[in-house]
Design a protein around this motif. Structure first.
Motif, PDB file in Angstrom:
ATOM      1  N   ALA A   1       0.802  -1.932   0.233  1.00 15.42           N
ATOM      2  CA  ALA A   1      -0.561  -0.263   0.477  1.00 15.42           C
ATOM      3  C   ALA A   1       1.062   1.383  -0.092  1.00 15.42           C
ATOM      4  O   ALA A   1       0.431   2.198  -0.250  1.00 15.42           O
ATOM      5  N   ALA A   2       1.561   1.151   0.829  1.00 21.79           N
ATOM      6  CA  ALA A   2       3.081   2.332   0.972  1.00 21.79           C
ATOM      7  C   ALA A   2       3.334   2.289  -0.639  1.00 21.79           C
ATOM      8  O   ALA A   2       3.671   4.098  -0.940  1.00 21.79           O
ATOM      9  N   ALA A   3       4.169   1.304  -1.102  1.00 22.49           N
ATOM     10  CA  ALA A   3       4.564   1.672  -1.908  1.00 22.49           C
ATOM     11  C   ALA A   3       3.522   2.155  -3.699  1.00 22.49           C
ATOM     12  O   ALA A   3       4.415   2.927  -4.402  1.00 22.49           O
ATOM     13  N   ARG A   4       2.225   1.900  -3.425  1.00 22.45           N
ATOM     14  CA  ARG A   4       1.432   1.919  -4.182  1.00 22.45           C
ATOM     15  C   ARG A   4       1.385   3.564  -4.247  1.00 22.45           C
ATOM     16  O   ARG A   4       0.642   4.586  -5.129  1.00 22.45           O
ATOM     17  N   GLN A   5       0.931   3.613  -3.029  1.00 17.27           N
ATOM     18  CA  GLN A   5       1.004   5.704  -2.573  1.00 17.27           C
ATOM     19  C   GLN A   5       1.876   6.561  -3.238  1.00 17.27           C
ATOM     20  O   GLN A   5       1.906   7.256  -3.967  1.00 17.27           O
ATOM     21  N   ALA A   6       3.179   6.084  -3.019  1.00 17.16           N
ATOM     22  CA  ALA A   6       4.956   6.641  -3.450  1.00 17.16           C
ATOM     23  C   ALA A   6       4.019   6.789  -5.491  1.00 17.16           C
ATOM     24  O   ALA A   6       4.935   7.869  -5.663  1.00 17.16           O
ATOM     25  N   VAL A   7       3.921   5.866  -5.614  1.00 21.50           N
ATOM     26  CA  VAL A   7       3.683   5.791  -7.655  1.00 21.50           C
ATOM     27  C   VAL A   7       3.068   6.673  -7.562  1.00 21.50           C
ATOM     28  O   VAL A   7       3.155   7.484  -8.965  1.00 21.50           O
ATOM     29  N   ALA A   8       1.599   6.434  -7.653  1.00 27.75           N
ATOM     30  CA  ALA A   8       0.811   7.620  -7.110  1.00 27.75           C
ATOM     31  C   ALA A   8       0.643   8.804  -7.084  1.00 27.75           C
ATOM     32  O   ALA A   8       0.830  10.146  -7.890  1.00 27.75           O
ATOM     33  N   MET A   9       1.380   8.920  -6.605  1.00 33.01           N
ATOM     34  CA  MET A   9       2.168  10.343  -5.958  1.00 33.01           C
ATOM     35  C   MET A   9       3.071  11.225  -7.054  1.00 33.01           C
ATOM     36  O   MET A   9       3.442  12.280  -7.459  1.00 33.01           O
ATOM     37  N   ALA A  10       4.078  10.070  -6.694  1.00 28.77           N
ATOM     38  CA  ALA A  10       5.040  11.038  -8.162  1.00 28.77           C
ATOM     39  C   ALA A  10       4.112  11.367  -9.517  1.00 28.77           C
ATOM     40  O   ALA A  10       5.222  11.531 -10.576  1.00 28.77           O
TER      41      ALA A  10
ATOM     42  N   HIS B   1      11.221  -1.998  -0.797  1.00 34.93           N
ATOM     43  CA  HIS B   1       9.811  -1.761  -1.986  1.00 34.93           C
ATOM     44  C   HIS B   1       9.429  -0.993  -2.137  1.00 34.93           C
ATOM     45  O   HIS B   1       9.440  -0.492  -3.387  1.00 34.93           O
ATOM     46  N   ILE B   2       9.932   0.971  -2.064  1.00 33.31           N
ATOM     47  CA  ILE B   2       8.798   1.298  -1.881  1.00 33.31           C
ATOM     48  C   ILE B   2       9.872   1.815  -4.096  1.00 33.31           C
ATOM     49  O   ILE B   2       9.479   2.921  -4.819  1.00 33.31           O
ATOM     50  N   GLN B   3      11.394   2.137  -3.202  1.00 30.21           N
ATOM     51  CA  GLN B   3      12.787   2.908  -3.919  1.00 30.21           C
ATOM     52  C   GLN B   3      12.296   1.725  -5.064  1.00 30.21           C
ATOM     53  O   GLN B   3      12.249   1.694  -7.015  1.00 30.21           O
ATOM     54  N   LYS B   4      12.349   0.410  -5.443  1.00 32.98           N
ATOM     55  CA  LYS B   4      12.214  -1.044  -6.505  1.00 32.98           C
ATOM     56  C   LYS B   4      10.495  -0.298  -6.690  1.00 32.98           C
ATOM     57  O   LYS B   4      11.160  -1.130  -8.568  1.00 32.98           O
ATOM     58  N   ALA B   5       9.638  -0.158  -6.235  1.00 33.62           N
ATOM     59  CA  ALA B   5       8.405   0.227  -7.083  1.00 33.62           C
ATOM     60  C   ALA B   5       8.490   1.301  -7.718  1.00 33.62           C
ATOM     61  O   ALA B   5       8.014   1.655  -8.958  1.00 33.62           O
ATOM     62  N   LEU B   6       8.991   2.091  -7.443  1.00 31.73           N
ATOM     63  CA  LEU B   6       9.269   4.018  -8.172  1.00 31.73           C
ATOM     64  C   LEU B   6      10.357   3.010  -9.311  1.00 31.73           C
ATOM     65  O   LEU B   6      10.085   3.904 -10.846  1.00 31.73           O
TER      66      LEU B   6
END
Length: 257
Positions: free
Chosen positions: A192-201, A236-241
């Protein structure tokens, strides 16, 4: 390619106490906000944090807070704008001494905790923080919450400002952070945190606790370093971005000598 910064709070231990997952986080973030001795940090942790960040080629910033160790700087205090100004200069100067000694340079400033939120909505406090930052070093980048008064104050003082969002926090429909006291305020699922990070970026939106979208301006994404899963979230967030085609880069990258 869209570029965005990934930052975390850093060096927030003191004395015999250590908090967070600093060493692991350095592998994933592009900027760190180092505690300056008021809400957390001491001369030894400040020196060590600067040295570690410099060795990892991570952009170094100051993270000044209120003088409230017992409350970790997260309790508001009835301070005057002049006190806010003095608190800022005191902490910026202290951290800068260690940066200079290590051959590093402060690149940004981000208030901590309650001081950060006070500057979001109190114009006089925001102005005092911006003025102190400008007088200390007009080249510092101010990290402030998306939509906050501090962003506006920084720009009025001619400072570069980076609009900050949070991957691991839920928002309300106005684009403000959901208070920690509210259910669902903290995002505890890495996906969920990764999805939000991608949506933000990519789209400039964050998610409310009930799954709705709200607009934000995302120049830098914060991940709380004191979270129990901070390092795994960061990975996780770095990988998703990166998978979404987002480049990770500090706002100060173009300003380095």
């Amino acid at each position: 390619m869209r570029a965005i910064d990934l930052n975390c709070d850093f060096g927030e231990g003191y004395g015999a106490y250590s908090f967070g997952q600093d060493d692991e986080l350095l592998r994933y973030v592009t900027s760190v906000n180092i505690a300056c001795g008021f809400h957390a940090g001491d001369p030894h942790t400040m020196r060590e944090a600067i040295a570690k960040a410099a060795a990892a080629s991570v952009s170094v910033g100051a993270h000044p807070g209120l003088p409230d160790r017992l409350g970790f700087g997260r309790r508001e205090m009835a301070i005057s704008p002049k006190e806010a100004y003095d608190f800022m200069l005191y902490q910026l100067g202290a951290l800068d001494a260690f940066a200079r000694a290590e051959g590093a340079k402060l690149r940004h400033m981000k208030p901590h905790g309650a001081l950060y939120h006070m500057a979001n909505r109190d114009l006089e406090i925001a102005e005092a923080i911006a003025e102190a930052t400008c007088r200390f070093d007009a080249n510092l980048i101010v990290f402030a919450q998306s939509g906050s008064l501090l962003l506006e104050a920084a720009k009025r003082y001619g400072l570069q400002a980076a609009s900050e969002v949070f991957a691991d926090r839920a928002y309300d429909e106005s684009g403000s952070l959901l208070p920690r006291s509210r259910s669902g305020a903290l995002i505890e699922d890495a996906d969920a945190a990764a999805r939000q990070a991608v949506a933000m970026a990519q789209r400039g939106v964050a998610f409310t606790a009930d799954g709705k979208e709200t607009k934000v301006q995302a120049d830098t994404i914060c991940l709380h370093g004191d979270g129990k899963h901070a390092a795994s979230f960061a990975a996780h967030i770095q990988k998703a971005l990166k998978a979404a085609g987002v480049q990770l880069e500090s706002p100060a990258a173009g300003k380095r000598p």
